[in-house]
Scaffold this active site. Structure first.
Site, short mmCIF file in Angstrom:
data_model
loop_
_atom_site.label_atom_id
_atom_site.label_comp_id
_atom_site.label_asym_id
_atom_site.label_seq_id
_atom_site.Cartn_x
_atom_site.Cartn_y
_atom_site.Cartn_z
N TYR A 1 -0.45 -9.70 1.00
CA TYR A 1 0.61 -9.07 1.80
C TYR A 1 0.62 -9.57 3.23
O TYR A 1 -0.40 -10.03 3.74
CB TYR A 1 0.49 -7.54 1.75
CG TYR A 1 -0.75 -6.97 2.40
CD1 TYR A 1 -0.81 -6.74 3.77
CD2 TYR A 1 -1.86 -6.65 1.63
CE1 TYR A 1 -1.95 -6.22 4.36
CE2 TYR A 1 -3.01 -6.13 2.22
CZ TYR A 1 -3.03 -5.92 3.58
OH TYR A 1 -4.16 -5.41 4.15
N ARG B 1 -2.61 -11.64 4.27
CA ARG B 1 -3.96 -11.34 3.79
C ARG B 1 -4.13 -11.84 2.36
O ARG B 1 -3.28 -11.59 1.51
CB ARG B 1 -4.22 -9.82 3.78
CG ARG B 1 -4.26 -9.07 5.10
CD ARG B 1 -5.39 -9.44 6.04
NE ARG B 1 -6.63 -9.92 5.48
CZ ARG B 1 -7.62 -9.19 4.99
NH1 ARG B 1 -7.54 -7.89 4.99
NH2 ARG B 1 -8.72 -9.75 4.52
N HIS C 1 -10.50 -3.01 -1.20
CA HIS C 1 -11.45 -2.41 -0.27
C HIS C 1 -12.52 -1.66 -1.05
O HIS C 1 -12.20 -0.92 -1.99
CB HIS C 1 -10.74 -1.42 0.66
CG HIS C 1 -9.75 -2.06 1.58
ND1 HIS C 1 -10.10 -2.48 2.84
CD2 HIS C 1 -8.45 -2.38 1.42
CE1 HIS C 1 -9.03 -3.02 3.42
NE2 HIS C 1 -8.02 -2.97 2.58
N HIS D 1 -7.04 -8.51 -2.01
CA HIS D 1 -8.39 -7.95 -1.90
C HIS D 1 -8.39 -6.49 -2.32
O HIS D 1 -7.35 -5.83 -2.35
CB HIS D 1 -8.91 -8.08 -0.46
CG HIS D 1 -8.07 -7.34 0.54
ND1 HIS D 1 -6.96 -7.92 1.13
CD2 HIS D 1 -8.14 -6.08 1.03
CE1 HIS D 1 -6.40 -7.04 1.94
NE2 HIS D 1 -7.08 -5.90 1.89
N TYR E 1 0.86 -1.19 0.00
CA TYR E 1 0.00 0.00 0.00
C TYR E 1 0.88 1.23 0.00
O TYR E 1 1.97 1.23 0.58
CB TYR E 1 -0.89 0.05 1.25
CG TYR E 1 -2.05 -0.89 1.24
CD1 TYR E 1 -3.31 -0.46 0.82
CD2 TYR E 1 -1.92 -2.20 1.67
CE1 TYR E 1 -4.39 -1.31 0.85
CE2 TYR E 1 -3.00 -3.07 1.68
CZ TYR E 1 -4.23 -2.62 1.27
OH TYR E 1 -5.30 -3.47 1.28
#
Lengths: 204, 289
Positions: B189, B199, B204, B202, B150
């Site tokens: 990640y 995780r 959000h 995905h 991110y």
């Protein structure tokens, strides 16, 4: 009654900070403009620590109690009051909005702001309300407030500050936990979220 | 709580999304995936048993789901209070094309160059619980880049940032509730919930309905991810059918020749409580322009 099963929520996670905030997101009108007030508070966890990664949204009528349905919340023109705002807490868990006192939507109704709470570690958004403290008769007659124990009821009523603003803290957990709301009348959906907890408490 | 303690906790949080300090105190030993998987399984088994005994299926994540350690101090312990939505809650903030530029739905053109990774199209419709399209409403997305990083300053995963990818998109739904984003398939990640926690990939998603009570923030996953059974966040939805509703489907019809793979994902918001007029049901309330 819903016919289709709803899509489940998930936590907002830790990394919304570069995506959800936007310019003047927490300024429903310009600070210092006539009628503007500050709504502020702190978001706490169950240990009483301030949460540095929560984000709130407020949605409210204007000062006359009129529900505004106007676009322009994301790109504010500085003049249009849309009634919606988004505010991230800072490192000390404090959020701030610049807004107006919501008016009652009907004569004698208690005035409140609708609030949605998101945080890392919070599995799904929570809804709640913050009421203005002044009109005690309206508060006493409010359908939601009058259905609550006096102790819990307090968690939904803001404190009026000396400068005319409002202070209202959110406690996600604990003895003085804020009242959070479930609007799904087909009940089993959201109230079941604590089924496992209740089971454990009952066993204990 | 003394202020210093809070400050210390914050400092450590700058590095990575950590497990709550309190969880670490409870058990000094390093928590492994096997420990977590056992907890996840135990909760899943209890739920399966309850289903067998006639309890209705759950559709939402558990707020109290201890395998996600950060939730331990952040879930209400009192039942949510049943309330009938009133006045403002029966309306939704309005967004329009003044708020969102058409190009914001393409996450691959926000910089000078092409981002790294697998270009994809994610599209579908936003509907309410009665199947009515949610027209003219805001959809926001954010995600990691192809290597699982991110752009957020708190993400210190040592995977490369991509100067051509921010990972933020917005759009306004069409009259039929449709949305479409062009983006890059995000990578999985690591996070610090337990040792070797990863995780699943995905995106959000944030959605508004026609009433504020329909507000939804969630995560969309990709089909066949091997990390599903291991992930406390995905597994916090204990019902398999409900979990499946967060998984997009590969859709060859959506795939754009020699350009991008297509994934279809429809979003169903909770049912609306307001009495609808014909016009509202077809989305006149959205954009005033």
């Amino acid at each position: 009654m819903s016919k289709l099963a709803p899509t489940p929520g998930q936590t907002v996670g830790p990394f919304y900070g570069y995506a959800l905030p936007f310019n003047k997101d927490n300024e429903l009108l310009a600070p210092g403009s006539p009628g503007s007030i500050r709504l502020q508070g702190t978001v706490y966890d169950g240990a009483g620590n301030a949460i540095p990664d929560a984000i709130l949204e407020i949605w409210q009528p204007d000062s006359e109690g009129k529900i505004v349905e106007r676009t322009g919340s994301l790109v504010r023109d500085g003049y249009t009051f849309t009634g919606w705002g988004r505010g991230s807490v800072g490192n000390s868990g404090v959020y701030t909005f610049t807004t107006v006192n919501p008016g009652p939507t009907a004569p004698g109704a208690a005035a409140f702001i609708s609030v949605a709470v998101f945080a890392r570690g919070l599995m799904n958004r929570l809804f709640t309300r913050v009421y203005l403290p002044e009109n005690e008769e309206a508060l006493a007659n409010d359908p939601l407030l009058s259905s609550l124990d006096p102790e819990r009821r307090k968690t939904l009523i803001a404190r009026r500050d000396a400068d005319g603003g409002l202070t209202w803290d959110i406690r996600l957990q604990g003895g003085d936990e804020t009242v959070f709301l479930d609007f799904q009348q087909d009940g089993s959906l959201e109230t079941s979220v604590n089924a496992d907890h209740s089971a454990r408490v009952n066993q204990a | 709580m003394p202020h210093e303690q809070t400050a210390q906790a914050l400092e450590s949080e700058e590095l990575v999304p950590p497990a709550e300090p309190h969880a670490a105190q409870e058990s000094k030993k390093v928590e492994t995936q096997a420990d977590l998987s056992a907890e996840i399984k135990a909760m899943g088994d209890r739920y399966a048993e309850a289903l067998k005994n006639g309890r209705g299926p759950e559709t939402m994540p558990r707020l109290d789901y201890s395998p996600y350690r950060s939730s331990i101090l952040r879930h209400p312990t009192k039942s949510l209070h049943h309330a009938d939505p009133e006045t403002i809650e029966l309306y939704s903030p309005a967004f329009g094309h003044q708020d969102v530029h058409a190009l914001e739905s393409d996450l691959t053109i926000q910089h000078n160059g092409e981002p790294q990774g697998e270009r994809i199209i994610v599209a579908g419709r936003v509907l309410d619980g009665d199947g009515r399209p949610v027209a003219g409403q805001l959809v926001e997305i954010w995600q990691a880049n192809a290597s699982g990083r991110y752009i957020h300053k708190r993400d210190q995963h040592p995977a490369p940032l991509d100067p051509n990818f921010t990972g933020v998109g917005r759009c306004i739904t069409g009259d039929d509730g449709s949305y479409s984003f062009t983006t890059i398939k995000p990578g999985a990640y690591p996070w610090k919930n337990h040792l070797n926690a990863w995780r699943p990939a995905h995106i959000h998603f944030s959605m508004f309905g026609s009433e504020f009570t329909q507000r939804l923030v969630t995560q969309m996953y990709f089909p066949g991810d091997q990390l599903f059974p291991l992930d406390p966040i995905y597994q916090s939805i204990v019902d398999q059918d409900a979990r499946d509703r967060l998984v997009a489907q590969y859709d060859h019809e959506l795939t754009s020749p020699e350009w991008a793979l297509g994934y279809k994902w429809d979003i169903i918001l909770t049912g609306s409580k307001r009495t609808w007029t014909e016009n509202e049901a077809y989305g006149d309330a959205g954009d005033e322009e």
